[in-house]
Write an enzyme that holds these catalytic residues in place. Structure first.
Site, PDB file in Angstrom:
ATOM      1  N   ARG A  25       0.857  -1.197   0.000  1.00 40.78           N
ATOM      2  CA  ARG A  25       0.000   0.000   0.000  1.00 40.78           C
ATOM      3  C   ARG A  25       0.893   1.247   0.000  1.00 40.78           C
ATOM      4  NH1 ARG A  25      -1.616   1.442   4.669  1.00 40.78           N
ATOM      5  NH2 ARG A  25      -2.601  -0.508   5.265  1.00 40.78           N
ATOM      6  N   TYR A  77     -14.840  17.409 -16.330  1.00 43.69           N
ATOM      7  CA  TYR A  77     -15.291  16.019 -16.439  1.00 43.69           C
ATOM      8  C   TYR A  77     -16.459  15.776 -15.463  1.00 43.69           C
ATOM      9  CZ  TYR A  77     -14.953  10.949 -15.801  1.00 43.69           C
ATOM     10  OH  TYR A  77     -15.221   9.613 -15.694  1.00 43.69           O
ATOM     11  N   ASP A 149      -5.975  19.310 -14.858  1.00 45.07           N
ATOM     12  CA  ASP A 149      -6.318  17.958 -15.295  1.00 45.07           C
ATOM     13  C   ASP A 149      -5.913  17.873 -16.757  1.00 45.07           C
ATOM     14  OD1 ASP A 149      -7.574  15.708 -16.343  1.00 45.07           O
ATOM     15  OD2 ASP A 149      -9.338  15.901 -15.055  1.00 45.07           O
ATOM     16  N   LYS A 174      -7.277   6.775 -19.582  1.00 43.05           N
ATOM     17  CA  LYS A 174      -7.517   7.286 -20.928  1.00 43.05           C
ATOM     18  C   LYS A 174      -6.257   7.143 -21.792  1.00 43.05           C
ATOM     19  CE  LYS A 174     -11.287   8.148 -18.762  1.00 43.05           C
ATOM     20  NZ  LYS A 174     -11.627   9.432 -18.196  1.00 43.05           N
TER      21      LYS A 174
HETATM   22  C1  LIG Z   1     -11.958   9.951 -16.936  1.00 41.26           C
HETATM   23  C2  LIG Z   1     -11.555  11.277 -16.464  1.00 41.26           C
HETATM   24  C3  LIG Z   1     -11.343  11.528 -15.101  1.00 41.26           C
HETATM   25  C4  LIG Z   1     -11.582  10.481 -14.038  1.00 41.26           C
HETATM   26  O1  LIG Z   1     -10.732   9.409 -14.139  1.00 41.26           O
HETATM   27  P1  LIG Z   1     -11.101   7.885 -13.749  1.00 41.26           P
HETATM   28  O2  LIG Z   1      -9.865   7.153 -14.094  1.00 41.26           O
HETATM   29  O3  LIG Z   1     -12.297   7.494 -14.557  1.00 41.26           O
HETATM   30  O4  LIG Z   1     -11.412   7.891 -12.293  1.00 41.26           O
HETATM   31  C5  LIG Z   1     -10.927  12.792 -14.738  1.00 41.26           C
HETATM   32  N1  LIG Z   1     -10.739  13.760 -15.643  1.00 41.26           N
HETATM   33  C6  LIG Z   1     -10.942  13.567 -16.958  1.00 41.26           C
HETATM   34  C7  LIG Z   1     -10.725  14.673 -17.908  1.00 41.26           C
HETATM   35  C8  LIG Z   1     -11.362  12.318 -17.421  1.00 41.26           C
HETATM   36  O5  LIG Z   1     -11.572  12.141 -18.728  1.00 41.26           O
END
Ligand SMILES: *Cc1c(COP(=O)(O)O)cnc(C)c1O
Length: 359
Positions: A25, A77, A149, A174
């Protein structure tokens, strides 16, 4: 290749004398390799790999003192919006604004005692672009920390810290992993103090990533550079095709000259990415007909994988945003978002053509 250290614990030489690792962890050698890789890609000193993108976001929220004020983009998001407005609103105050509007950003930071600014650029799904250099300069003036982000651009097309941004976050689910088989997140940053605080929180709360998933992401990253270029090449062709089609009302893609911030995109990004948003002429019935007619594009949430995905934000990814708020942002019922994959471009264009013919 780095091995998958599929272990929870590590033998110690004598009590308290360990070999750098105690318990998975806290640290795991496969995860460490991924963290070093990500820090290097984002030109940062430190990285933390988490169990998902939203758990990385949650760690940042936990790191703020209770009662903090966060200024957040109004077109983030859907899951970020849900995390902030249904979970962390009990601890912090959130102000949602259009972060592309510099005057509004300055006014908001001046009038409120803001602790953190949360930026997504380009946004999801409207692909609005925030000027990172200007915003980080304004934020510094008011001693406000900034988080970007960077999921849509990946570290290949945009490195926010080079514009003075403090913290970069990715959903590795992604583009970074890119093969739609791992959920993961990461945070990269240069402040040792903030890194140590976030690591302590992660170790205490527990949203770490499994060694196997870290290994898969490491493998995915080997092709990140060529994948991003292939996504972009296909996306440019598709954006141009859609823009010239009589059944399409409007196309939003940063690489099109018609994008209102095309110049800014060229300035701060080294590529335009693989995400396209467009409005079909007509109502929700036509959108549904179109979406159920495509064959190569999979009708699915998520993005950034090698395969092309198509979706309806109002019904799918952004359903957690109230209809009124959605409409204000511009997420209407005829809005469709595609994540362009790396398949043969002729197949993708033909698929769109056939589906549009059915509408
Ligand atoms: C998918 C996404 C998230 C969240 O990520 P997860 O891996 O699904 O928890 C945050 N920001 C953006 C821009 C995303 O496309």
């Amino acid at each position: 290749m780095p091995p998958i250290y599929q272990t929870t614990t590590y033998a110690q030489k004598s009590p308290g004398v360990h070999q750098g690792y105690e318990y998975s962890r806290s640290h795991n050698p496969t995860r460490t390799r991924l963290e070093e890789n990500l820090a290097s890609l984002e030109n940062c000193k430190y990285a933390l790999v988490t169990s998902s993108g939203v758990s990385a976001e949650a760690l940042i929220m936990h790191s703020l003192k209770p009662g903090s004020t966060i200024v957040c983009g109004d077109d983030v998001y859907g899951g970020t919006y849900r995390l902030f407005t249904t979970v962390f609103h009990e601890f912090h105050q959130f102000i949602f604004i259009d972060t592309t509007d510099k005057v509004l950003v300055e006014k908001t930071l001046k009038e409120n005692n803001v602790d953190l600014m949360w930026i997504e650029t380009p946004t999801n799904p409207m692909l609005k672009i925030t000027d990172l250099k200007s915003i980080s300069t304004i934020a510094k003036k008011y001693k406000v920390k900034t988080v970007v982000d960077n999921t849509f651009m990946s570290p290949i097309f945009q490195n926010p810290t080079s514009f003075g941004i403090d913290v970069v976050l990715h959903s590795m689910t992604k583009f970074i992993n890119g093969h739609s088989d791992v959920v993961g997140g990461c945070i990269t940053l240069n402040s040792k103090k903030d890194y140590e605080k976030l690591w302590k929180l992660q170790n205490s709360i527990g949203p770490t990533q499994s060694p196997f998933d870290s290994w898969l992401v490491l493998r995915g990253i080997k092709t990140l550079n060529i994948r991003m270029k292939a996504h972009e090449k296909n996306a440019i062709e598709i954006a141009k095709y859609l823009e010239g089609h009589s059944k399409i009302e409007k196309v939003i893609y940063p690489g099109l000259k018609s994008h209102p911030q095309h110049k800014l995109a060229k300035k701060q990004m080294t590529g335009f990415g693989g995400m396209i948003t467009f409005f079909l002429k007509g109502d929700i019935k036509k959108s549904k007909k179109f979406l159920s007619s495509v064959k190569i594009f999979s009708l699915a949430e998520s993005l950034g994988g090698v395969e092309s995905l198509i979706e309806h934000p109002a019904i799918m990814t952004h359903a957690s945003i109230p209809k009124k708020v959605r409409e204000e942002i511009g997420i209407h019922d005829n809005l469709i978002r595609i994540s362009v994959g790396i398949e043969d471009i002729d197949d993708l264009l033909k698929d769109l053509e056939c589906a549009l013919n059915k509408v």
